[in-house]
Scaffold this motif. Structure first.
Motif, mmCIF file in Angstrom:
data_model
loop_
_atom_site.group_PDB
_atom_site.id
_atom_site.type_symbol
_atom_site.label_atom_id
_atom_site.label_comp_id
_atom_site.label_asym_id
_atom_site.label_seq_id
_atom_site.Cartn_x
_atom_site.Cartn_y
_atom_site.Cartn_z
ATOM 1 N N ALA A 65 98.329 18.281 -14.552
ATOM 2 C CA ALA A 65 99.306 17.790 -13.311
ATOM 3 C C ALA A 65 98.778 16.389 -12.688
ATOM 4 O O ALA A 65 99.440 15.736 -12.343
ATOM 5 C CB ALA A 65 99.147 19.000 -12.279
ATOM 6 N N PHE A 66 97.459 16.209 -12.706
ATOM 7 C CA PHE A 66 96.907 15.011 -12.239
ATOM 8 C C PHE A 66 97.220 13.929 -13.407
ATOM 9 O O PHE A 66 97.627 13.015 -12.647
ATOM 10 C CB PHE A 66 95.190 15.208 -12.109
ATOM 11 C CG PHE A 66 94.497 14.000 -11.507
ATOM 12 C CD1 PHE A 66 94.903 13.812 -10.224
ATOM 13 C CD2 PHE A 66 93.809 12.918 -12.379
ATOM 14 C CE1 PHE A 66 94.204 12.679 -9.594
ATOM 15 C CE2 PHE A 66 93.289 12.034 -11.720
ATOM 16 C CZ PHE A 66 93.489 11.816 -10.346
ATOM 17 N N GLY A 67 96.937 14.169 -14.483
ATOM 18 C CA GLY A 67 97.385 13.232 -15.470
ATOM 19 C C GLY A 67 99.063 12.517 -15.374
ATOM 20 O O GLY A 67 99.216 11.587 -15.505
ATOM 21 N N ALA A 68 99.763 13.635 -15.149
ATOM 22 C CA ALA A 68 101.386 13.315 -14.900
ATOM 23 C C ALA A 68 101.576 12.610 -13.601
ATOM 24 O O ALA A 68 102.390 11.719 -13.597
ATOM 25 C CB ALA A 68 102.255 14.695 -14.840
ATOM 26 N N TYR A 69 100.760 12.838 -12.705
ATOM 27 C CA TYR A 69 100.665 12.364 -11.294
ATOM 28 C C TYR A 69 100.352 10.929 -11.338
ATOM 29 O O TYR A 69 101.135 9.992 -10.751
ATOM 30 C CB TYR A 69 99.872 12.904 -10.270
ATOM 31 C CG TYR A 69 100.037 12.271 -8.880
ATOM 32 C CD1 TYR A 69 101.138 12.516 -8.074
ATOM 33 C CD2 TYR A 69 98.987 11.555 -8.463
ATOM 34 C CE1 TYR A 69 101.006 11.644 -6.835
ATOM 35 C CE2 TYR A 69 98.716 10.836 -7.205
ATOM 36 C CZ TYR A 69 99.957 11.005 -6.386
ATOM 37 O OH TYR A 69 99.778 10.373 -5.499
#
Length: 109
Positions: free
Chosen positions: A102-106
């Motif tokens: 999720a953090f990488g996608a953000y």
């Protein structure tokens, strides 16, 4: 008089076994030298002397069995805790992966 099976007479001589050939005691075994003792009397004395030791060992074995049962309960409880901890660790790893994705996608957007 010596209790149990005599090995030596009071005079120091070795004891011999004797088989009675009298009509009153045919074939009955005894120990003979300067002392006389029927073999069954010696056996009875040996058993009487051994019984207190057996009772002590019986008590000790009972305590050991109780200790083993307690230890087995601790082992089982520890196994259950280990299984629970494995589930928690797996859940945390999955949660960390989800957060990372999720953090990488953000960050990419």
């Amino acid at each position: 008089m010596n209790r149990g099976f005599p090995s030596n007479c009071g005079c120091g001589a070795r004891i011999t076994k004797f088989t009675s050939s009298t009509q009153e005691n045919p074939g009955r075994l005894s120990f003979v030298d300067h002392l006389f003792k029927w073999v069954e009397e010696a056996i009875l004395e040996e058993l009487e002397d051994a019984l207190p030791k057996v009772e002590v060992h019986e008590t000790e074995i009972g305590k050991m069995k109780s200790d083993i049962e307690e230890l087995m309960e601790v082992v089982m409880n520890n196994k259950i805790e280990i299984q629970k901890n494995k589930v928690v660790i797996k859940s945390l790893v999955v949660y960390a992966c989800v957060i990372s994705v999720a953090f990488g996608a953000y960050v990419l957007y």
